[in-house]
Design a protein around this motif. Structure first.
Motif, PDB file in Angstrom:
ATOM      1  N   LEU A 147       0.872  -1.187   0.103  1.00 39.80           N
ATOM      2  CA  LEU A 147      -0.008   0.032  -0.043  1.00 39.80           C
ATOM      3  C   LEU A 147       0.896   1.420   0.029  1.00 39.80           C
ATOM      4  O   LEU A 147       0.297   2.373  -0.113  1.00 39.80           O
ATOM      5  N   HIS A 148       2.044   0.881   0.435  1.00 37.29           N
ATOM      6  CA  HIS A 148       3.195   2.128   0.237  1.00 37.29           C
ATOM      7  C   HIS A 148       3.969   1.733  -0.876  1.00 37.29           C
ATOM      8  O   HIS A 148       3.614   1.938  -1.983  1.00 37.29           O
ATOM      9  N   LYS A 173     -16.575  -4.868  -4.677  1.00 33.81           N
ATOM     10  CA  LYS A 173     -16.273  -4.886  -2.909  1.00 33.81           C
ATOM     11  C   LYS A 173     -16.032  -6.322  -2.503  1.00 33.81           C
ATOM     12  O   LYS A 173     -15.592  -6.342  -1.462  1.00 33.81           O
ATOM     13  N   ARG A 176      -7.239  -4.604  -6.028  1.00 37.77           N
ATOM     14  CA  ARG A 176      -7.280  -3.068  -6.064  1.00 37.77           C
ATOM     15  C   ARG A 176      -6.542  -2.776  -7.129  1.00 37.77           C
ATOM     16  O   ARG A 176      -5.426  -3.572  -7.404  1.00 37.77           O
ATOM     17  N   LEU A 177      -6.709  -1.750  -7.851  1.00 42.30           N
ATOM     18  CA  LEU A 177      -5.909  -1.309  -8.935  1.00 42.30           C
ATOM     19  C   LEU A 177      -4.532  -0.658  -8.560  1.00 42.30           C
ATOM     20  O   LEU A 177      -4.710   0.278  -7.785  1.00 42.30           O
ATOM     21  N   GLY A 212      -1.203   1.190  -8.013  1.00 41.80           N
ATOM     22  CA  GLY A 212      -0.761   2.364  -8.769  1.00 41.80           C
ATOM     23  C   GLY A 212      -1.705   3.356  -8.677  1.00 41.80           C
ATOM     24  O   GLY A 212      -1.363   4.317  -9.449  1.00 41.80           O
ATOM     25  N   PHE A 213      -3.001   3.282  -8.148  1.00 41.10           N
ATOM     26  CA  PHE A 213      -4.281   4.317  -8.254  1.00 41.10           C
ATOM     27  C   PHE A 213      -4.391   4.634  -6.908  1.00 41.10           C
ATOM     28  O   PHE A 213      -4.655   3.728  -6.078  1.00 41.10           O
ATOM     29  N   ARG A 228      -3.793   9.052  -0.453  1.00 37.16           N
ATOM     30  CA  ARG A 228      -4.272   9.412   0.876  1.00 37.16           C
ATOM     31  C   ARG A 228      -4.498  10.765   0.604  1.00 37.16           C
ATOM     32  O   ARG A 228      -5.379  11.427   0.835  1.00 37.16           O
ATOM     33  N   TYR A 259     -16.781   5.055 -10.748  1.00 34.07           N
ATOM     34  CA  TYR A 259     -16.220   4.609  -9.395  1.00 34.07           C
ATOM     35  C   TYR A 259     -15.108   5.364  -9.218  1.00 34.07           C
ATOM     36  O   TYR A 259     -14.755   5.658  -7.882  1.00 34.07           O
ATOM     37  N   ARG A 315     -14.495   8.801  -6.519  1.00 39.00           N
ATOM     38  CA  ARG A 315     -13.502   8.429  -5.197  1.00 39.00           C
ATOM     39  C   ARG A 315     -12.309   9.224  -5.556  1.00 39.00           C
ATOM     40  O   ARG A 315     -11.333   9.271  -4.495  1.00 39.00           O
ATOM     41  N   LEU A 374      -9.769   8.983  -7.647  1.00 38.16           N
ATOM     42  CA  LEU A 374      -8.719   7.717  -7.848  1.00 38.16           C
ATOM     43  C   LEU A 374      -7.892   8.076  -8.949  1.00 38.16           C
ATOM     44  O   LEU A 374      -8.293   7.982 -10.158  1.00 38.16           O
ATOM     45  N   ASN A 393      -0.855   6.995  -9.299  1.00 32.05           N
ATOM     46  CA  ASN A 393      -0.029   7.735  -8.239  1.00 32.05           C
ATOM     47  C   ASN A 393       1.667   7.461  -8.892  1.00 32.05           C
ATOM     48  O   ASN A 393       1.631   6.895  -9.884  1.00 32.05           O
ATOM     49  N   ASP A 445       3.600   5.607  -8.422  1.00 30.06           N
ATOM     50  CA  ASP A 445       4.212   3.840  -8.622  1.00 30.06           C
ATOM     51  C   ASP A 445       3.629   3.577  -9.729  1.00 30.06           C
ATOM     52  O   ASP A 445       3.951   2.499 -10.324  1.00 30.06           O
TER      53      ASP A 445
HETATM   54  N1  CMC Z   1      -8.497   0.483  -6.451  1.00 32.48           N
HETATM   55  C1  CMC Z   1      -9.858   0.173  -6.237  1.00 32.48           C
HETATM   56  N2  CMC Z   1     -10.389   0.933  -5.212  1.00 32.48           N
HETATM   57  C2  CMC Z   1      -9.627   1.838  -4.490  1.00 32.48           C
HETATM   58  C3  CMC Z   1      -8.405   2.085  -4.802  1.00 32.48           C
HETATM   59  C4  CMC Z   1      -7.813   1.237  -5.731  1.00 32.48           C
HETATM   60  N3  CMC Z   1      -6.449   1.352  -6.152  1.00 32.48           N
HETATM   61  N4  CMC Z   1      -7.751   2.842  -3.737  1.00 32.48           N
HETATM   62  C5  CMC Z   1      -8.602   3.268  -3.148  1.00 32.48           C
HETATM   63  N5  CMC Z   1      -9.901   2.811  -3.544  1.00 32.48           N
HETATM   64  C6  CMC Z   1     -11.483   2.913  -3.055  1.00 32.48           C
HETATM   65  C7  CMC Z   1     -11.539   2.252  -1.742  1.00 32.48           C
HETATM   66  O1  CMC Z   1     -11.977   0.823  -1.815  1.00 32.48           O
HETATM   67  C8  CMC Z   1     -12.529   3.307  -1.145  1.00 32.48           C
HETATM   68  O2  CMC Z   1     -13.697   2.858  -1.543  1.00 32.48           O
HETATM   69  P1  CMC Z   1     -15.141   2.950  -0.436  1.00 32.48           P
HETATM   70  O3  CMC Z   1     -15.218   4.365  -0.164  1.00 32.48           O
HETATM   71  O4  CMC Z   1     -16.122   2.568  -1.333  1.00 32.48           O
HETATM   72  O5  CMC Z   1     -14.760   2.015   0.716  1.00 32.48           O
HETATM   73  C9  CMC Z   1     -12.174   4.603  -1.384  1.00 32.48           C
HETATM   74  O6  CMC Z   1     -11.481   4.231  -2.728  1.00 32.48           O
HETATM   75  C10 CMC Z   1     -11.049   5.192  -0.545  1.00 32.48           C
HETATM   76  O7  CMC Z   1     -10.068   4.457  -0.467  1.00 32.48           O
HETATM   77  P2  CMC Z   1      -9.300   4.354   1.089  1.00 32.48           P
HETATM   78  O8  CMC Z   1      -8.529   2.990   1.196  1.00 32.48           O
HETATM   79  O9  CMC Z   1     -10.211   4.458   2.009  1.00 32.48           O
HETATM   80  O10 CMC Z   1      -8.138   5.547   0.953  1.00 32.48           O
HETATM   81  P3  CMC Z   1      -6.757   5.556   1.595  1.00 32.48           P
HETATM   82  O11 CMC Z   1      -6.446   6.865   1.872  1.00 32.48           O
HETATM   83  O12 CMC Z   1      -6.951   4.994   3.196  1.00 32.48           O
HETATM   84  O13 CMC Z   1      -5.645   4.554   0.896  1.00 32.48           O
HETATM   85  C11 CMC Z   1      -4.145   4.272  -0.768  1.00 32.48           C
HETATM   86  C12 CMC Z   1      -5.003   5.171   0.018  1.00 32.48           C
HETATM   87  C13 CMC Z   1      -3.047   4.638  -1.476  1.00 32.48           C
HETATM   88  C14 CMC Z   1      -3.625   3.253   0.452  1.00 32.48           C
HETATM   89  C15 CMC Z   1      -5.141   3.440  -1.600  1.00 32.48           C
HETATM   90  O14 CMC Z   1      -5.789   4.200  -2.518  1.00 32.48           O
HETATM   91  C16 CMC Z   1      -4.674   2.113  -2.331  1.00 32.48           C
HETATM   92  O15 CMC Z   1      -4.706   1.065  -1.875  1.00 32.48           O
HETATM   93  N6  CMC Z   1      -4.026   2.315  -3.656  1.00 32.48           N
HETATM   94  C17 CMC Z   1      -3.357   1.167  -4.258  1.00 32.48           C
HETATM   95  C18 CMC Z   1      -1.871   0.972  -3.548  1.00 32.48           C
HETATM   96  C19 CMC Z   1      -1.021   2.051  -4.016  1.00 32.48           C
HETATM   97  O16 CMC Z   1      -0.772   2.244  -5.214  1.00 32.48           O
HETATM   98  N7  CMC Z   1      -0.087   2.482  -3.103  1.00 32.48           N
HETATM   99  C20 CMC Z   1       0.869   3.497  -3.396  1.00 32.48           C
HETATM  100  C21 CMC Z   1       0.745   4.988  -3.238  1.00 32.48           C
HETATM  101  S1  CMC Z   1       1.743   6.306  -3.632  1.00 32.48           S
HETATM  102  C22 CMC Z   1       3.334   5.659  -2.831  1.00 32.48           C
HETATM  103  C23 CMC Z   1       3.439   6.121  -1.528  1.00 32.48           C
HETATM  104  O17 CMC Z   1       3.764   7.334  -1.400  1.00 32.48           O
HETATM  105  O18 CMC Z   1       3.157   5.461  -0.866  1.00 32.48           O
END
Ligand code: CMC
Length: 429
Positions: free
Chosen positions: A264-265, A296, A301-302, A304-305, A308, A353, A357, A359, A362, A364
């Protein structure tokens, strides 16, 4: 008079100071609230909690702005080098020509790693993940630098550890790669700049000089700059909180590396390329995978999308997407996963969707495609993120020390059992 916020609980009202940052960000200071009222605040995942006041990096996720020490990331990525940006982050200003030369000289003269550090590689099982190796090896540097363990180090003594860490990190990262191939390690050469030296140790040979393409060095500089800092986040806050116990620099950075590892990071860059390859092997049906990401009941999860804080676009992703096109063209590489990535981005960005949200791709999403083009295996991607993030972690650790911040110690709301009596084991069900 400065602004205050009022909090009403029952018939009591509490005045709370409002803090304003230099970019106009506002925060309510609740640090005395518990003493005044008995209440703590609850914010799981620190979604709306400022943990520090920092002068290093500013980002505005609504607008898509990222600046290091006031300089826009776009300018730094285009005009600067990784080492110059490291100086900027750690010392607070762009160096003069003499300062930069001295900084580069110091770093290039500390790149050798103690020979006994090589013995660690005999202990790691073959195929063990490079991030596990990196966090262990960086933590172990403290054991090889006992002077760093002394409490109350002077600014000069801290600076020597900072220089050593930046210098040795590139050697250690390249050794991890070489050892993964079963190849002998390549020693650093002082005549090269930081990034060329790193590429030399990673892709060079013992027997002859390997020409490092300046196009590759430039792409690598850009990637490292874009990863160099990102204000408070899982790994950076880990570095600050571990350092707040007066743990040494190496231990604090090693903890940050472990925090970065998760998908996730920082681990997302590896996860993205693995995802793109899976989609490719599955026939390239992008719509099917977007539907899975939206479902759900499906854990997919996608990768790189989403982010926070970025709710408009990630400025780093914009720069990387362009760099990705450039480097692939310059190196004459036709990468099918890039086509899938672009299709995926297009489909997701027009899907309600993802739009609702907020999205977006990012940092990565495209970085892994560049790393692949430069010749790195997928498992090395997060290690490269760590190499880039190192100056940011160091700057944040140094700032936390300079501010004399107290030990990090959050509160909690206890929701467990109360008042149970111990029962003998034979009476338990
Ligand atoms: N694919 C599908 N749905 C998503 C995704 C995704 N990549 N990211 C967020 N959502 C949905 C999530 O299910 C939620 O939906 P609902 O409101 O219906 O429950 C909504 O969008 C909000 O997501 P969240 O998990 O509450 O958001 P967060 O701020 O806690 O998480 C995140 C941020 C980066 C962890 C998350 O977007 C994610 O898991 N992304 C994929 C992993 C990724 O690419 N991480 C790299 C981040 S950039 C590098 C860094 O600096 O770390």
């Amino acid at each position: 008079m400065s602004e205050t916020a009022q909090l009403k609980i029952g018939d009591k009202t509490y005045d709370l100071p409002v803090i304003e940052g230099t970019e106009g960000e506002k925060a309510i200071d609740i640090s005395k609230l518990r003493d005044q009222s008995g209440y703590v605040t609850l914010d799981i995942g620190y979604k709306n909690t400022g943990a520090t006041k920092s002068a290093i990096t500013f980002l505005d996720g609504e607008v898509g702005i990222l600046k290091y020490r006031g300089y826009p990331i776009e300018q730094l990525a285009e005009k600067s080098t990784f080492i110059e940006v490291a100086y900027l982050l750690i010392y607070g200003k762009l160096p003069t020509a003499e300062q930069l030369q001295a900084f580069e000289f110091e770093i290039s003269h500390h790149t050798l790693v103690h020979e006994d550090m090589k013995k660690f590689f005999d202990g790691f099982p073959s195929g063990s993940h490079p991030m596990g190796q990196l966090s262990s090896l960086i933590g172990a540097l403290a054991a090889f630098n006992p002077a760093s363990l002394k409490q109350g180090l002077s600014a000069g003594e801290i600076n020597i550890e900072i220089i050593k860490l930046i210098a040795k990190m590139s050697t250690i990262v390249s050794w991890i790669y070489k050892k993964s191939l079963g190849h002998p390690v390549i020693y650093p050469r002082n005549k090269y700049d930081y990034v060329t030296n790193f590429m030399h140790m990673t892709f060079g040979q013992r027997t002859e000089d390997v020409e490092i393409d300046p196009v590759v060095v430039s792409a690598m500089n850009k990637l490292l700059i874009l990863h160099a800092d990102h204000e408070q986040n899982c790994s950076t806050s880990t570095v600050r909180i571990v350092g707040s116990s007066d743990a040494n620099l190496y231990a604090s950075i090693s903890a940050g590396i472990s925090a970065l590892w998760g998908p996730l990071h920082g681990g997302a860059n590896q996860a993205v390329v693995e995802m793109l390859q899976k989609i490719k092997e599955d026939g390239g049906d992008v719509d099917k995978w977007v539907a899975k990401a939206k479902d759900k009941n499906d854990p997919f999860r996608l990768m790189g999308f989403g982010h926070r804080v970025y709710k408009n676009f990630d400025p780093r992703a914009k720069i990387i997407k362009k760099a990705c096109d450039d480097i692939l063209e310059k190196l004459g590489i036709n990468d099918e996963t890039l086509e899938i990535a672009k299709k995926l981005e297009e489909v997701a960005l027009s899907d309600p969707y993802f739009v609702e949200r907020k999205l977006y791709p990012n940092v990565d999403f495209y970085s892994g495609i560049i790393y692949t083009a430069l010749g790195f295996p997928t498992e090395m991607f997060t290690v490269l993120f760590a190499l880039g993030r190192l100056p940011g972690w160091i700057a944040q650790w140094k700032e936390m020390k300079a501010n004399k911040e107290p030990i990090g110690r959050p509160r909690q709301i206890y929701v467990g059992e109360t008042d149970k009596n111990y029962t003998d084991i034979k009476d338990r069900k």
